[in-house]
Write an enzyme that holds these catalytic residues in place. Structure first.
Site, PDB file in Angstrom:
ATOM      1  N   ARG A 101       0.845  -1.204   0.000  1.00  0.00           N
ATOM      2  CA  ARG A 101       0.000   0.000   0.000  1.00  0.00           C
ATOM      3  C   ARG A 101       0.870   1.239   0.000  1.00  0.00           C
ATOM      4  O   ARG A 101       1.854   1.331   0.725  1.00  0.00           O
ATOM      5  CB  ARG A 101      -0.877   0.044   1.260  1.00  0.00           C
ATOM      6  CG  ARG A 101      -1.919  -1.008   1.308  1.00  0.00           C
ATOM      7  CD  ARG A 101      -3.060  -0.686   2.250  1.00  0.00           C
ATOM      8  NE  ARG A 101      -2.717  -0.032   3.497  1.00  0.00           N
ATOM      9  CZ  ARG A 101      -3.623   0.386   4.377  1.00  0.00           C
ATOM     10  NH1 ARG A 101      -4.913   0.228   4.129  1.00  0.00           N
ATOM     11  NH2 ARG A 101      -3.262   0.950   5.492  1.00  0.00           N
ATOM     12  N   THR A 105      -1.926   7.207  -0.302  1.00  0.00           N
ATOM     13  CA  THR A 105      -3.233   6.921  -0.926  1.00  0.00           C
ATOM     14  C   THR A 105      -3.879   5.630  -0.430  1.00  0.00           C
ATOM     15  O   THR A 105      -5.070   5.402  -0.668  1.00  0.00           O
ATOM     16  CB  THR A 105      -3.067   6.787  -2.449  1.00  0.00           C
ATOM     17  OG1 THR A 105      -2.235   5.635  -2.701  1.00  0.00           O
ATOM     18  CG2 THR A 105      -2.409   8.018  -3.050  1.00  0.00           C
ATOM     19  N   ASP A 196       0.432  -1.835  12.368  1.00  0.00           N
ATOM     20  CA  ASP A 196       0.944  -2.341  11.089  1.00  0.00           C
ATOM     21  C   ASP A 196       1.460  -3.769  11.287  1.00  0.00           C
ATOM     22  O   ASP A 196       2.494  -3.972  11.936  1.00  0.00           O
ATOM     23  CB  ASP A 196       2.058  -1.426  10.568  1.00  0.00           C
ATOM     24  CG  ASP A 196       2.457  -1.790   9.154  1.00  0.00           C
ATOM     25  OD1 ASP A 196       2.833  -2.957   8.922  1.00  0.00           O
ATOM     26  OD2 ASP A 196       2.376  -0.921   8.269  1.00  0.00           O
ATOM     27  N   ASP A 199       5.066  -4.603  10.024  1.00  0.00           N
ATOM     28  CA  ASP A 199       6.099  -3.987  10.861  1.00  0.00           C
ATOM     29  C   ASP A 199       6.242  -4.727  12.188  1.00  0.00           C
ATOM     30  O   ASP A 199       7.358  -4.941  12.688  1.00  0.00           O
ATOM     31  CB  ASP A 199       5.771  -2.510  11.136  1.00  0.00           C
ATOM     32  CG  ASP A 199       6.008  -1.634   9.909  1.00  0.00           C
ATOM     33  OD1 ASP A 199       6.575  -2.137   8.915  1.00  0.00           O
ATOM     34  OD2 ASP A 199       5.596  -0.460   9.941  1.00  0.00           O
TER      35      ASP A 199
HETATM   36  O1  LIG Z   1      -7.019  -3.835   2.678  1.00  0.00           O
HETATM   37  P1  LIG Z   1      -5.910  -2.877   2.333  1.00  0.00           P
HETATM   38  O2  LIG Z   1      -6.324  -1.451   2.533  1.00  0.00           O
HETATM   39  O3  LIG Z   1      -5.324  -3.128   0.987  1.00  0.00           O
HETATM   40  O4  LIG Z   1      -4.788  -3.086   3.434  1.00  0.00           O
HETATM   41  C1  LIG Z   1      -4.318  -4.311   3.834  1.00  0.00           C
HETATM   42  C2  LIG Z   1      -2.913  -4.540   3.366  1.00  0.00           C
HETATM   43  O5  LIG Z   1      -2.008  -3.663   4.053  1.00  0.00           O
HETATM   44  C3  LIG Z   1      -0.959  -4.431   4.644  1.00  0.00           C
HETATM   45  O6  LIG Z   1       0.124  -4.603   3.814  1.00  0.00           O
HETATM   46  P2  LIG Z   1       1.145  -3.421   3.412  1.00  0.00           P
HETATM   47  O7  LIG Z   1       0.719  -2.812   2.131  1.00  0.00           O
HETATM   48  O8  LIG Z   1       1.348  -2.542   4.575  1.00  0.00           O
HETATM   49  O9  LIG Z   1       2.447  -4.239   3.056  1.00  0.00           O
HETATM   50  P3  LIG Z   1       3.398  -5.120   3.981  1.00  0.00           P
HETATM   51  O10 LIG Z   1       2.647  -6.385   4.300  1.00  0.00           O
HETATM   52  O11 LIG Z   1       4.540  -5.332   3.063  1.00  0.00           O
HETATM   53  O12 LIG Z   1       3.737  -4.342   5.217  1.00  0.00           O
HETATM   54  C4  LIG Z   1      -1.643  -5.754   4.926  1.00  0.00           C
HETATM   55  O13 LIG Z   1      -0.754  -6.806   5.135  1.00  0.00           O
HETATM   56  C5  LIG Z   1      -2.500  -5.942   3.710  1.00  0.00           C
HETATM   57  O14 LIG Z   1      -1.790  -6.507   2.619  1.00  0.00           O
HETATM   58  O1  LIG Z   2      -4.554  -1.597  10.186  1.00  0.00           O
HETATM   59  C1  LIG Z   2      -3.863  -1.977   9.229  1.00  0.00           C
HETATM   60  C2  LIG Z   2      -4.215  -1.734   7.889  1.00  0.00           C
HETATM   61  C3  LIG Z   2      -3.426  -2.188   6.894  1.00  0.00           C
HETATM   62  N1  LIG Z   2      -2.288  -2.859   7.200  1.00  0.00           N
HETATM   63  C4  LIG Z   2      -1.926  -3.110   8.478  1.00  0.00           C
HETATM   64  O2  LIG Z   2      -0.886  -3.745   8.725  1.00  0.00           O
HETATM   65  N2  LIG Z   2      -2.722  -2.653   9.465  1.00  0.00           N
HETATM   66 MG   LIG Z   3       2.725  -2.959   6.263  1.00  0.00          MG
END
Ligand SMILES: O=P(O)(O)OC[C@H]1O[C@H](OP(=O)(O)OP(=O)(O)O)[C@H](O)[C@@H]1O
Ligand SMILES: O=c1cc[nH]c(=O)[nH]1
Ligand SMILES: [Mg+2]
Length: 204
Positions: A101, A105, A196, A199
């Site tokens: 993400r 945005t 997150d 993280d």
């Molecule tokens: O429903 P959405 O609004 O799309 O959000 C959810 C997404 O956000 C997070 O990933 P992120 O993009 O933070 O990537 P990461 O797992 O690499 O930290 C999570 O693991 C999902 O993939």
């Molecule tokens: O709350 C949230 C939303 C998206 N991704 C995360 O890891 N946490």
């Molecule tokens: Mg993430």
């Protein structure tokens, strides 16, 4: 409506997972347990076939899984759900889809995709967080484009917005979750959520 895991262990574990002082080592182990509970629930209806089996005492009829199983983690947080599923279903194939993400945005960008053959399989798309649903809908789009037909979605925490996005775009895909949370904040993080996930899992 999503399938909500109501097992007392799920409630106990997710409470520890939400706690902000929980460190990555414990966080990973909690994620492992919840993934097992989710996978058990999501595979209740797997097709089976009868097989002959010989016990030390006599022959009888047993059962085995009739169709190949595939797990597709959405990188990176979804990786935390793969190992427990592979431990439960050692013959599972693993497909990878990388989505991240944008911090401004909240739109997910696709940066990687590698899938095993999907025709005739049951596909479990796994990602701990279902927030806007943008990532999940995109991942399911890809799985369908690559030939996946019978698909389910496994999340640790789901927001109402994400559930609606999947139900609108992919009404044939059942959602399994350990928690249905209240809402998203203005940065599209889940409330109360757990922050997150990626993280916290990887200590970034
Ligand atoms: O429903 P959405 O609004 O799309 O959000 C959810 C997404 O956000 C997070 O990933 P992120 O993009 O933070 O990537 P990461 O797992 O690499 O930290 C999570 O693991 C999902 O993939
Ligand atoms: O709350 C949230 C939303 C998206 N991704 C995360 O890891 N946490
Ligand atoms: Mg993430």
């Amino acid at each position: 409506m999503p399938h909500l895991i109501k097992h007392p262990l799920a409630l106990h574990v997710i409470t520890r997972l939400r706690e902000k002082t929980t460190k990555p080592a414990e966080f990973r182990s909690l994620c492992h347990h919840l993934s097992m509970l989710l996978a058990l629930e999501a595979t209740r209806d797997l097709a089976m076939r009868e097989v002959a089996v010989n016990t030390p005492l006599e022959a009888c009829i047993g059962h085995e899984l009739a169709r190949p199983l595939v797990v597709v983690p959405i990188l990176r947080a979804g990786l935390g759900m793969v190992e427990p599923i592979v431990a439960m279903f050692p013959d599972v194939s693993v497909g990878y889809i990388g989505l991240e993400r944008d911090h401004e945005t909240a739109m997910a960008r696709n940066y990687y995709c590698k899938m095993p053959p999907l025709a005739g399989t049951r596909v479990m798309v796994v990602d701990p967080m279902l927030a806007t649903g943008g990532s999940a809908v995109q991942a399911i789009d890809v799985v369908k484009q690559k030939g996946g037909g019978e698909i389910c979605m496994l999340n640790v925490v789901a927001a109402p917005e994400g559930v609606k996005a999947i139900e609108d775009a992919h009404p044939d895909v059942p959602i399994y979750t350990c928690a249905l949370d209240r809402a998203l904040n203005d940065k599209k993080y889940i409330l109360p959520g757990l922050g997150d996930f990626g993280d916290r899992l990887y200590g970034t």
